[in-house]
Scaffold this active site. Structure first.
Site, mmCIF file in Angstrom:
data_model
loop_
_atom_site.group_PDB
_atom_site.id
_atom_site.type_symbol
_atom_site.label_atom_id
_atom_site.label_comp_id
_atom_site.label_asym_id
_atom_site.label_seq_id
_atom_site.Cartn_x
_atom_site.Cartn_y
_atom_site.Cartn_z
ATOM 1 N N ASP A 180 -8.413 8.000 12.366
ATOM 2 C CA ASP A 180 -8.350 8.017 10.902
ATOM 3 C C ASP A 180 -9.036 6.773 10.322
ATOM 4 O OD1 ASP A 180 -7.718 9.017 8.426
ATOM 5 O OD2 ASP A 180 -5.667 8.255 8.414
ATOM 6 N N ALA A 225 0.854 -1.191 0.000
ATOM 7 C CA ALA A 225 0.000 0.000 0.000
ATOM 8 C C ALA A 225 0.883 1.232 0.000
ATOM 9 C CB ALA A 225 -0.914 0.005 1.226
ATOM 10 N N ALA A 271 0.428 5.424 0.823
ATOM 11 C CA ALA A 271 -0.438 6.487 1.323
ATOM 12 C C ALA A 271 0.246 7.832 1.141
ATOM 13 C CB ALA A 271 -0.776 6.235 2.796
ATOM 14 N N LYS A 326 6.742 -0.343 7.159
ATOM 15 C CA LYS A 326 6.165 0.939 6.749
ATOM 16 C C LYS A 326 7.208 2.019 6.991
ATOM 17 C CE LYS A 326 2.408 4.167 7.899
ATOM 18 N NZ LYS A 326 1.196 4.373 8.739
ATOM 19 N N ILE A 364 1.747 9.807 3.278
ATOM 20 C CA ILE A 364 3.001 10.012 4.001
ATOM 21 C C ILE A 364 3.896 8.782 3.965
ATOM 22 C CG2 ILE A 364 3.914 10.217 6.367
ATOM 23 C CD1 ILE A 364 1.894 12.346 6.889
ATOM 24 N N GLN A 411 4.689 4.394 3.007
ATOM 25 C CA GLN A 411 4.564 3.304 2.047
ATOM 26 C C GLN A 411 4.846 2.001 2.787
ATOM 27 O OE1 GLN A 411 5.732 4.020 -2.016
ATOM 28 N NE2 GLN A 411 7.053 2.214 -2.002
ATOM 29 N N VAL A 412 4.161 0.931 2.392
ATOM 30 C CA VAL A 412 4.233 -0.336 3.117
ATOM 31 C C VAL A 412 4.677 -1.450 2.178
ATOM 32 C CG1 VAL A 412 2.974 -2.005 4.520
ATOM 33 C CG2 VAL A 412 2.360 0.421 4.636
#
Length: 506
Positions: free
Chosen positions: A272, A117, A119, A137, A121, A123-124
């Site tokens: 969130d 994934a 996002a 992450k 801010i 990254q994973v």
């Protein structure tokens, strides 16, 4: 303005221009309106991705409300949850090797080059370490520099508008921007996210059907977070979830229970809840992801919220009104009769109106007619934003679902936890002044001091004076379901809720 900031301003204008042009064209009577709207939505998503962190986050927040956005925009903005442009592996590898001081091939048995994934801010990537499947992450390179540039640009523009207009609202806007920037910086602090993950895993231990991944402390740094790998399907993948959970309504009840528990019982909550942060595991458990945004509530605020919710679920309108005053949700100079009538009408609309767009419009019209000034206190802003986001998640399964009309079972379960569970398991966490008495204790006017005024609250007052009440915010602020106490005009409506124990099993 420095050359660096001016270049960024030009970049923002240039990147957004194709979207604005496509948006204007979408209103022209040329060809297929749906195709033109889809093109504009795609241009918007591409622009937000290209502009980076701040813009992506705004798109994520707006994109959660799939039930109120035009379908093309909802579909495109939903892609921002986990389909942001990834950092390529040739940049990831040297970044992580500098962070760990070791070659990746020596540290990990396997490190997948393609991200799981991406996002705004972080990254994973999936990896294998000492025989365990984990996820790594990391903070995207140059993230903090981009944050600094964008927020400096926003501050300068707001400051210039303040000087030109002479309106004090810009001072409050600058305060809000500062808090927003602080939130981003907290989210970019992976050491803090690790602490949040550990704490949430601890406080959610009483929920056997909820999973918070374990942190791999040896691999964590201020810019890298390592967690156990959790395999499941995204909660937004409706077909896949329905194959696992036969009654999705119970999944929604569980979500409400979980968040009401965190807010009312612990005062420490994951803030969130967008669709990309929930997985449904093959055994039906719910996994919570991404702990960069966590908020807290004071004990007295939690107690006041619990009192208000209990009163609302029993239809005790006068106590609900007093709760609104104490929490700062109503202007202190609002006449009580006027406030009571407005709150009762909003409650009726939220229970009886199932169409989301019509409900939001009806709430806005009711508030405008009532001339009651509703406020959004600073310490509750994230909680009410959270409610909106949960409603957006629920809309995948039940269009028109809302916490007020449909979340009674989860709320009731959290109230039972507050009285019988939390007080017994964690007496040191009991809110100040709380006792194990029966639900429904009234909030006596003047018994507690009202929260002090803040720039954020003044900002919302000014915006309301200019633009009229914000319907979506009040949609989430309005009273929860009522129970069998009052009836007739001016009282809160009654809504059905299943027993709390039904939430704990599928």
């Amino acid at each position: 303005m420095s050359t660096h900031l001016f270049r960024r301003f030009v970049t923002i204008f240039r990147v957004l221009l194709p979207f604005f042009l496509a948006w204007l064209v979408s209103f022209l009577p040329l060809g297929s309106r749906a195709a033109r709207q889809a093109r504009a939505a795609r241009r918007l998503r591409e622009a937000l991705e290209q502009l980076g962190i701040v813009f992506i986050k705004v798109g994520q927040v707006v994109g959660v409300r799939t039930d109120t956005l035009p379908p093309p925009y909802a579909a495109e903005l939903a892609r921002l949850q986990d389909a942001v442009r990834p950092v390529p592996i040739h940049l990831v590898k040297p970044f992580l090797e500098r962070e760990y001081g070791r070659v990746l091939s020596e540290l990990f048995e396997r490190f997948d080059p393609e991200p799981l994934a991406t996002a705004s801010i972080g990254q994973v990537h999936r990896a294998r370490w000492r025989g365990r499947d984990i996820v790594v992450k990391f903070l995207k390179p140059d993230t903090l520099q981009l944050l600094e540039t964008d927020f400096e640009l926003i501050r300068r523009m707001a400051g210039a508008l303040r000087r030109v207009s002479g309106t004090p609202i810009w001072e409050d806007i600058l305060t809000v921007v500062g808090r927003f920037e602080a939130g981003f910086r907290e989210e970019a602090d992976f050491a803090a996210e690790r602490r949040h993950a550990i704490r949430l895993r601890e406080i959610l231990a009483p929920f056997p059907d909820v999973v918070v991944p374990e942190t791999i402390d040896e691999l964590c740094t201020p810019r890298v977070l390592a967690l156990e790998f959790v395999d499941g399907c995204r909660i937004a993948d409706v077909e896949a979830v329905r194959r696992i959970v036969r009654q999705p309504r119970r999944l929604l009840d569980r979500l409400v229970h979980l968040y009401a528990y965190m807010i009312l019982c612990e005062g420490y909550y994951h803030a969130d809840p967008h669709p990309g942060n929930f997985l449904v595991l093959p055994d039906g458990r719910l996994a919570l992801l991404d702990f960069g945004m966590v908020q807290t509530l004071r004990a007295e605020t939690r107690q006041a919220l619990a009192d208000l919710v209990r009163a609302a679920m029993r239809g005790r309108t006068d106590e609900v009104v007093e709760g609104f005053y104490w929490l700062g949700l109503l202007s202190p100079d609002t006449p009580r009769d006027q406030a009571r009538a407005a709150i009762a009408e909003i409650g009726q609309i939220n229970v009886l109106q199932s169409n989301t767009k019509n409900r939001i419009a009806a709430v806005g019209e009711a508030v405008e007619r009532s001339r009651v000034r509703f406020l959004l206190p600073e310490d509750l802003a994230y909680a009410f934003r959270l409610i909106q986001m949960l409603e957006g998640v629920a809309s995948y399964y039940q269009p028109g679902w809302n916490v007020i009309a449909d979340g009674g079972a989860g709320i009731q379960a959290a109230l039972e936890d507050l009285v019988s569970g939390v007080a017994a398991r964690h007496p040191e966490r009991r809110p100040a002044g709380a006792s194990a008495q029966a639900p429904g204790r009234s909030v006596v006017n003047g018994a507690r001091p009202r929260p002090a005024e803040s720039p954020v609250r003044r900002l919302f007052q000014s915006v309301q004076a200019w633009l009229s009440p914000v319907a979506e915010r009040l949609d989430s602020v309005a009273t929860p379901e009522a129970g069998p106490a009052e009836s007739g005009p001016g009282s809160l409506p009654v809504s059905n809720g299943t027993a709390a124990h039904a939430l704990r099993s599928e």
